[in-house]
Motif scaffolding. Structure first.
Motif, PDB file in Angstrom:
ATOM      1  N   PRO B 273      -3.212  11.381   2.355  1.00 38.02           N
ATOM      2  CA  PRO B 273      -3.882  12.664   2.189  1.00 38.02           C
ATOM      3  C   PRO B 273      -5.082  12.840   3.112  1.00 38.02           C
ATOM      4  O   PRO B 273      -5.634  13.920   3.209  1.00 38.02           O
ATOM      5  CB  PRO B 273      -4.296  12.667   0.720  1.00 38.02           C
ATOM      6  N   ASN B 274      -5.479  11.778   3.818  1.00 34.06           N
ATOM      7  CA  ASN B 274      -6.587  11.922   4.752  1.00 34.06           C
ATOM      8  C   ASN B 274      -6.151  12.496   6.072  1.00 34.06           C
ATOM      9  O   ASN B 274      -6.942  13.094   6.776  1.00 34.06           O
ATOM     10  CB  ASN B 274      -7.224  10.573   5.026  1.00 34.06           C
ATOM     11  N   SER B 275      -4.902  12.271   6.438  1.00 37.59           N
ATOM     12  CA  SER B 275      -4.521  12.814   7.732  1.00 37.59           C
ATOM     13  C   SER B 275      -3.134  13.447   7.763  1.00 37.59           C
ATOM     14  O   SER B 275      -2.981  14.503   8.324  1.00 37.59           O
ATOM     15  CB  SER B 275      -4.642  11.759   8.820  1.00 37.59           C
ATOM     16  N   VAL B 318       6.089  17.965   8.834  1.00 37.36           N
ATOM     17  CA  VAL B 318       4.900  17.143   8.987  1.00 37.36           C
ATOM     18  C   VAL B 318       3.690  18.018   8.736  1.00 37.36           C
ATOM     19  O   VAL B 318       3.486  19.023   9.408  1.00 37.36           O
ATOM     20  CB  VAL B 318       4.829  16.534  10.404  1.00 37.36           C
ATOM     21  N   TYR B 319       2.913  17.647   7.747  1.00 38.72           N
ATOM     22  CA  TYR B 319       1.683  18.392   7.432  1.00 38.72           C
ATOM     23  C   TYR B 319       0.504  17.570   7.901  1.00 38.72           C
ATOM     24  O   TYR B 319       0.334  16.427   7.498  1.00 38.72           O
ATOM     25  CB  TYR B 319       1.564  18.612   5.926  1.00 38.72           C
ATOM     26  N   THR B 320      -0.297  18.147   8.780  1.00 41.96           N
ATOM     27  CA  THR B 320      -1.463  17.440   9.292  1.00 41.96           C
ATOM     28  C   THR B 320      -2.702  18.020   8.637  1.00 41.96           C
ATOM     29  O   THR B 320      -2.795  19.223   8.439  1.00 41.96           O
ATOM     30  CB  THR B 320      -1.569  17.622  10.813  1.00 41.96           C
ATOM     31  N   ARG B 321      -3.624  17.147   8.336  1.00 46.45           N
ATOM     32  CA  ARG B 321      -4.848  17.661   7.725  1.00 46.45           C
ATOM     33  C   ARG B 321      -5.744  18.253   8.792  1.00 46.45           C
ATOM     34  O   ARG B 321      -6.049  17.611   9.793  1.00 46.45           O
ATOM     35  CB  ARG B 321      -5.594  16.547   7.003  1.00 46.45           C
ATOM     36  N   GLU B 322      -6.171  19.455   8.601  1.00 48.93           N
ATOM     37  CA  GLU B 322      -7.003  20.149   9.579  1.00 48.93           C
ATOM     38  C   GLU B 322      -8.136  20.787   8.799  1.00 48.93           C
ATOM     39  O   GLU B 322      -7.956  21.776   8.118  1.00 48.93           O
ATOM     40  CB  GLU B 322      -6.151  21.202  10.284  1.00 48.93           C
TER      41      GLU B 322
END
Lengths: 326, 701, 449
Positions: B273-275, B318-322
């Protein structure tokens, strides 16, 4: 030597207690356990029962520092949030964050991105700044030195924010040279790290180089340097063999204290570049009012600071055998 | 110097025909992968505990509740998900009380995703083995068929003593015996042991056969069908709970809250969940066909091209944390995100609108094939007036109430929400004329939908009434030109907001301007979110801005925000302005149980009329979600209720690869120039060095 | 009605203190000599000129008042607006009042974003609308270049006149104080004048540096931000000095358990990562302020108190460096014979500290003060940017940068707000740094900082 280290380590305990107390006070003057519960549970359809349940589950249903409901004096003082939450910390058991993730695990996985940013910045920064400062000292009292100092002052007068904003805008957005933000493990990290590292190094050049330059100049003014020069040694030999070597002592000792802080990463750079390191972890925790995480991170930070202080003292003896610890 | 030049040259050569700023691994190029973002790390992925909108973008791809919303049809329509049909409640009377019984039949043959919990012997792995795992999917995987028991198990979990179920309070009022069940479980639970809910019977839920179960509700609650489309009622196999209850699992963050297990089209295979979070196609998914009917116009828009084909169409998401809007926006423009992701702000927490670039499509963006979709979200943001306030509220006796009403109406004209939206939201919203968001039953379009207190009809559209009308109302309220007619003191109004970040100066300045139009002195009171909520609970606010996002598309879910029984101060409910009007409350009680019909419309009209006259909300707006999509992303239609959208999407990886190539050509010359400048900077140093060395030598000689 | 904000009181007290110090220095040669040395460096003189320009703006902005509302028949007492303005606002009324709707580029006559506009024929079209104020005097936009040039030239003319007058003044000063590099001052004043002249000539009818998101003039915002920077840079030292001097000299002088205790306090404070400590303290004070909203009748007052609290927090978290330096110096000093002698004669400790130690470490204090200034100005920007700085309603460079950052991702890019903040800040910090260098060299070139 050993007794000295033992004494220093023992001395660290009251400091850590003090740090813990300050964190606790600062955090709970701002927040009540109820605030924390509401923050975690969200805004929609929150009932008082849910809040009580949340607090009881995490041990926040106790009084903060003094429990008058208990019988014995010992229990009055220990059956409190402060004591219950602090004791484990000193055993390096960080427990779970308020959203129930293991903090030690999290620190382990977030350490690498932080280090991947901090170590190159540190080493490259040191090399570049020392080189630059050495050049300025070499050309002292010429127009090169003068403009070097002007450049340094100008560079340190620019806010770090501008370096980051400008660098990101030009390199990533306009020139498409590197990804704007993000992180990947392993070798892939390189392309994400180029820009933040570059910015970190450039941002530090001004201040550090100027400071190293004064150290070098001080060293150059000393008699033994003059003697070496009088001996007919080439200027560059004098610079490298004598000046650099001796000025490195204050530089290194000043720098050792910083190394542990690198561990916490750069808060600003991490949040701008979306690097999932410890700095952004801490910022997140403050925003989410996650006391468990904030407290653990501050604790880790101070532990490393103290370790750094001890290392500095030890490094003094290594570089200067005249210093002895009684 | 030479090495630097060499390096530059090699970089230059290597860079030809390649992109340098690709944030993804080179191995993934050209694959059928969707790239998206998430802003805040999800707190819960457990279907019983999760409630935030940005969590459902994960949970709803994995968990399948019995019902779902039709993807294309509008107004929103409930259709069966895993159920065979939408259940109709059977009303029974027992002992003078009314009960409604929902019988839900599940489609047979649905399989769970591969998961170690279904493999024999995985309930006693031992600590060492667990310690070595990176994901639970490294263990042998198994599956089994979905049964009614899994749904029953999940309903029981709503009362679980260790879970924080946000809807437990609400559901325990309806589901028969749920409250008592929670109490019983609390007693049955032994610390450190897994609580097997199968051993405890819940009165209101009954297993009929392997694929059928019944839920009994107290009284009538037609909105229950909407809840059946939410993740709270999705299936949960008991094996999952038992699997994750093993010692050593929690330390590795292996919990049902972080590793969901469902029957949906996708499964969560990477969870950081951090990235980044990665959803992968569920190999056991039954391949539900893409819908073959939709709204008129969908055919032309190409939304029916895939009709009848088995979903999903993409292999991976792919979900990237932004965390920051700017990198997100720029990466979108560079083609690294398939959609801009605007509109997933954390709604329930605060009014937080950021300006992510200019949201209007510029010619350049159009040339890049970017498309824009807007849809009005089932939300309402409003400037609430605290009904208990002596100056602006309505509970202080008839004469004062009348003055305050005129004051509220005057402000309602002066606060120019149209301008607010254009300045702060790039026009991403429509000013509200009633509590109801457009698209909800009971909402009226056009002239009938206009609030005649604040607007007037001109040339076929609603125009804000002139400021003179507001001044007149203000004078009638006893504050001519913003001064108390009796004492001559200026009228000061306070606005509580949570906007206190460094970027909120413009926001405050704007509000000051609105009140200045009426010569009212304006004082903002910025607080943090906790304090703000506390003030609302205590009723110590005057004016405040809050928002609501509906759980389901029914007018009841908006109108209850003004129900006197739900007042925040009195009962801790969602009526933040503490508005209370017996007439409105009576109408609400009548409306909530009515089916959608002309009669219901009539009752709603009367409620809206009362609302407009009393103006407990001084205007507001309904937010528009504003999605920008690249041309290679297909089958995209904004749907504010359905969250299981991922399976409908289609991607053209080749088109995307080509576009990325074209848009991200690295521009190298400035970098080379910088290097050259540094080299040039060393030239005088070298010259000077030579001179000095020679000089030193001469002196020495 | 004149209205004193708490920070105004402190600012003017500081001005008074500096004036008193100047007068005191003037009387004693051992104090005036280092200052004279400082002003022998051209860089110091030039940066002093720039700093005084900033200071003048900041001081003008520290004279606040509440405008009276128009009198009403029947009203018994005069009523005042809740808005608090300063003399600077009064002087820049032109800039303050002329807000556009949203962004416009520097010197633009049209808005930066297209809007639905009504054409003369009654038809609608998307176009860039004319600004309400920027270049509104132009009948025909084709005259724009000519008009701008005319105004710039007029500005230059005025600047040239002022410059000539100043040059005359310098000639007189040069005769009195030949050792000061007056040419540097002349150049600095000239540059400032030739920038300010056209700037003011243009800003009466244009938005010289564009407008921000809600249409406020960026030039005005930048000028208003100056006061915040100055207050942070100076008032903070007011907090920092007594704590740092007191604890530092005490630790060095008394040694023993006092030293241990003080060392313990500053090691503890130092070991908490600085940003975290400041952020936590700021958030805490914010809550205290918010819980007691009734203390403050005006938002301006609250914002001002928040600014002061920020100063106090910065002060309390950054005294450790100064204390450490002073401790070391005091340790050295207290070994000297004359202090040992004073001890032997039974002179009271407080007396020794005040009469013998303090004067001998004062150069360190002065150097620390000027060196800290630029660091604090930069820190304010970062903190405000992160959201733990000044109140959002306070103009500051940090809030400006924060707002401007969003604009960098717009298409086409809105660059002027960021560029303005950059330029104004760079000039201030650069001048401060150069001046600080000169002060350090003038007082004690061997003190490393």
């Amino acid at each position: 030597m050993l007794t000295y280290i033992v004494r220093r380590v023992l001395y660290a305990i009251p400091i850590l207690i003090g740090v813990n107390l300050i964190t606790f006070a600062l955090f709970f003057i701002v927040n009540t356990p109820e605030d924390m519960a509401r923050m975690q549970l969200g805004a929609k359809r929150v009932t008082p029962e849910a809040i009580d349940k949340w607090k009881a589950e995490r041990g926040y249903d106790l009084p903060l520092v003094w429990n008058p409901t208990e019988e014995s004096l010992y229990n009055k003082a220990t059956r409190t949030i402060f004591v219950q939450k602090s004791v484990k910390l000193f055993l390096f058991d960080f427990g779970y964050s308020e959203d129930k993730r293991d903090i030690a695990n999290e620190v382990k996985s977030r350490m690498w991105p932080s280090l991947a940013l901090a170590i190159p910045v540190f080493i490259l920064g040191l090399v570049v700044c020392v080189t630059f400062a050495l050049l300025m000292a070499f050309f002292r009292a010429t127009y090169l030195d003068f403009w070097g100092v002007v450049l340094c002052v100008a560079m340190m007068s620019i806010s770090a924010l501008f370096y980051i904003i400008g660098g990101q805008y030009l390199f990533s957005k306009v020139w498409n040279l590197v990804p704007i933000s993000g992180y990947a493990g392993g070798l892939d990290a390189a392309k994400f790290m180029i820009l933040p590292v570059l910015i970190g190094v450039v941002g530090g050049i001004g201040g550090s180089s100027r400071w190293y330059r004064t150290l070098f100049l001080e060293e150059i003014g000393k008699d033994y340097v003059r003697a070496a020069r009088a001996k007919g040694l080439a200027e560059s030999v004098v610079m490298f063999r004598h000046v650099l070597r001796n000025a490195l002592i204050p530089i290194l000792t000043g720098v050792v204290v910083v190394i542990p802080l690198l561990f916490l990463g750069s808060l600003l750079t991490e949040s701008f570049f979306g690097i999932p390191g410890l700095g952004s972890y801490t910022i997140d925790a403050i925003q989410a009012q996650d006391f468990a995480v904030v407290r653990s991170m501050v604790f880790i930070g101070s532990v490393f600071y103290i370790v750094g202080l001890i290392l500095t003292d030890i490094s003094y003896t290594l570089v200067d055998p005249r210093i002895r610890f009684e | 110097m030479l090495p630097i030049a060499q390096l530059a040259l090699t970089l230059l050569l290597a860079g030809c025909g390649q992109v340098w700023n690709d944030p993804y691994p080179a191995a993934d190029r050209g694959k059928n992968v969707l790239y998206s973002v998430f802003a805040d790390r999800p707190k819960h992925l457990d279907p019983a505990q999760s409630y935030a909108t940005d969590e459902s973008q994960f949970t709803m791809q994995i968990y399948e509740p019995p019902l779902q919303y039709h993807y294309l049809k509008r107004p929103y329509e409930l259709i069966p998900g895993t159920a065979l049909e939408v259940p109709q409640p059977k009303v029974v009377e027992k002992g003078g009380a009314v009960f409604s019984v929902y019988e839900i039949r599940i489609r047979p043959g649905i399989m769970f995703q591969p998961h170690p919990a279904f493999v024999e012997g995985s309930f006693d792995l031992g600590k060492e083995r667990i310690e070595k795992l990176v994901t639970p999917y490294q263990l042998p995987l198994g599956t089994r068929e979905l049964t009614a028991d899994d749904y029953i198990y999940q309903i029981k979990r709503l009362a679980h003593p260790q879970l924080h179920v946000p809807i437990f309070g609400l559901m325990s009022e309806y589901i028969l015996g749920l409250k008592e069940y929670a109490a019983a479980l609390k007693n049955a639970r032994k610390p450190g042991e897994w609580l097997d809910l199968r051993q405890h019977k819940l009165e209101g839920v009954e297993r009929v056969d392997a694929h059928t179960y019944r839920v009994t509700l107290k009284g009538r609650y037609p909105q229950f069908a909407y809840w059946l489309a939410m993740h709270f009622f999705s299936p949960m196999p008991w094996e999952a709970e038992k699997f994750f209850a093993q010692a050593g699992m929690a330390e590795k963050n292996f919990t049902i809250d972080w590793w969901p297990l469902g029957t949906g089209a996708f499964m969560l295979t990477e969870n950081d969940p951090n990235s980044r979070m990665v959803l992968e196609r569920n190999p056991n998914y039954r391949g539900v066909p893409y819908p073959s009917e939709g709204e008129p116009g969908d055919e032309k828009a190409g939304l029916l091209a895939d009709a009848g084909k088995p979903m999903p169409f993409i292999d991976r998401a792919v979900y990237t944390r932004e965390r920051e809007a700017i990198p997100l926006w720029n990466k979108f423009l560079q083609g690294y995100y398939d959609s801009s992701g605007i509109g997933s702000d954390n709604f329930d927490q605060a009014v937080r609108i950021t300006a992510e670039g200019d949201a209007g499509l510029t010619a350049e963006m159009e040339a890049r094939g970017i498309r824009m979709d807007t849809s009005i979200e089932p939300t309402v943001f409003y400037l609430g007036a605290n009904w208990l306030d002596p100056v602006i509220g309505g509970s202080q006796g008839a004469e004062a109430a009348e003055r305050a009403r005129k004051l509220r109406q005057a402000i309602g004209i002066a606060v120019d929400w149209e301008e607010y939206l254009s300045v702060f939201a790039n026009g991403r919203g429509v000013p509200s004329h009633s509590p109801l968001a457009p698209g909800i039953f009971g909402f009226r379009e056009g002239k009938e939908g206009m609030n005649p207190v604040t607007h007037e009809w001109q040339d076929g559209k609603a125009v804000r009434r002139p400021i003179e009308a507001a001044r007149k109302l203000l004078a009638e309220a006893g504050y001519p030109e913003g001064r108390d007619a009796k004492t001559g003191q200026p009228l000061v109004l306070y606005l509580d907001t949570t906007s206190r970040g460094p970027g909120d100066k413009a926001f405050i300045d704007w509000w000051r301007k609105q009140f200045a139009k009426l010569s009212i002195q304006f004082e903002p009171r910025q607080t943090d979110w906790n304090r703000f909520q506390e003030k609302l609970r205590k009723g110590s606010t005057q004016l405040f801005i809050v928002g609501w996002r509906a759980d389901y598309p029914d007018p009841e879910n908006f109108m209850f925000l003004l129900n006197g029984a739900q007042a925040r101060v009195k009962s801790g409910g969602e009526n933040a302005s503490n508005y209370s009007n017996p007439e409105y409350d009576a109408l609400f009680a009548k409306m909530r149980h009515m089916p959608n019909s002309p009669e219901r419309q009539e009752v709603i009209d009367r409620m809206v009329e009362t609302f407009r006259r009393d103006a407990p909300w001084i205007g507001g707006f309904h937010r528009k979600s504003f999605g920008l999509y690249h041309g290679w992303l297909g089958n995209l239609k904004p749907n504010e209720m359905a969250d299981n959208k991922l399976r409908y999407y289609r991607i053209d990886p080749a088109g995307r690869a080509a576009a990325r190539q074209e848009w991200n050509r690295p521009i190298v010359w400035p970098a080379i120039l910088i290097v050259l400048a540094i080299i040039a900077g060393t030239i005088p140093a070298i010259r000077s060095y030579r001179r000095r060395e020679r000089m030193a030598a001469r002196l020495a000689a | 009605m004149p209205y004193l904000l708490p920070s105004d009181v402190l600012v003017w007290l500081l001005v008074a203190a500096v004036a008193a110090y100047g007068w005191y220095c003037h009387r004693y040669a051992h104090l005036s000599v280092p200052w004279a040395r400082v002003f022998r460096s051209p860089a110091a003189v030039a940066s002093a000129v720039v700093l005084s320009a900033y200071l003048a703006i900041g001081l003008l902005d520290s004279l606040h008042f509440r405008p009276a509302l128009p009198a009403k028949p029947g009203a018994t007492e005069k009523a005042y607006s809740t808005e608090v303005l300063s003399m600077l606002d009064l002087g820049l009324a032109q800039l303050r009042g002329r807000a556009e709707k949203t962004y416009s580029a520097p010197l633009a006559t049209r808005s930066y974003a297209k809007e639905q506009v009504e054409l003369p024929g009654g038809k609608q079209a998307r176009d860039f609308p004319r600004l309400r104020f920027g270049g509104a005097q132009l009948q025909d936009e084709a005259d724009w270049a000519e008009d701008v040039a005319r105004r710039v030239l007029a500005g230059f003319a005025v600047a040239a006149l002022a410059f000539a007058a100043f040059a005359f003044l310098i000639r007189w000063l040069r005769r009195r104080r030949p050792e000061v590099p007056w040419n540097a001052a002349l150049v600095a004043v000239g540059v400032l004048l030739f920038l300010a002249g056209p700037a003011f000539a243009l800003s009466t009818h244009y938005h010289m540096l564009g407008t921000d998101k809600v249409g406020q003039d960026v030039f005005y915002l930048a000028l208003k931000s100056i006061r915040t920077s100055l207050v942070i840079g100076t008032v903070t030292t007011l907090v920092l000095l007594p704590v740092g001097i007191g604890l530092g000299t005490m630790a060095g002088y008394f040694r023993g358990w006092v030293d241990d205790l003080i060392q313990y306090v500053y090691t503890t404070l130092n070991s908490i990562p600085g940003v975290l400590l400041i952020a936590a303290a700021v958030l805490m004070m914010q809550v205290v302020i918010e819980r007691n909203a009734e203390w403050f009748s005006l938002a301006a007052q609250r914002a001002d108190v928040r600014l002061l609290v920020l100063c106090a927090i910065l002060g309390f978290t950054s005294w450790t460096g100064l204390a450490r330096l002073l401790r070391g110096e005091t340790l050295k000093l207290s070994q000297l014979e004359y202090i040992q002698a004073a001890h032997a004669f039974g002179v009271r400790d407080s007396h020794i500290l005040a009469r013998h130690i303090l004067p001998n470490v004062s150069h360190i204090v002065i150097i620390a003060m000027v060196m800290d200034f630029s660091g604090l100005v930069l820190a304010e920007a970062v903190l405000s940017y992160v959201g733990v700085g000044v109140d959002p309603s306070t103009n500051s460079f940090g809030t400006m940068i924060n707002a401007a950052r969003m604009e960098m991702s717009r298409e086409p890019v809105v660059w002027w707000a960021l560029a303005t903040a950059f330029t104004f800040m760079l000039a201030l910090v650069l001048a401060a740094n150069l001046f600080a260098d000169a002060v350090r060299d003038g007082f004690d070139p061997r003190v490393r900082m």
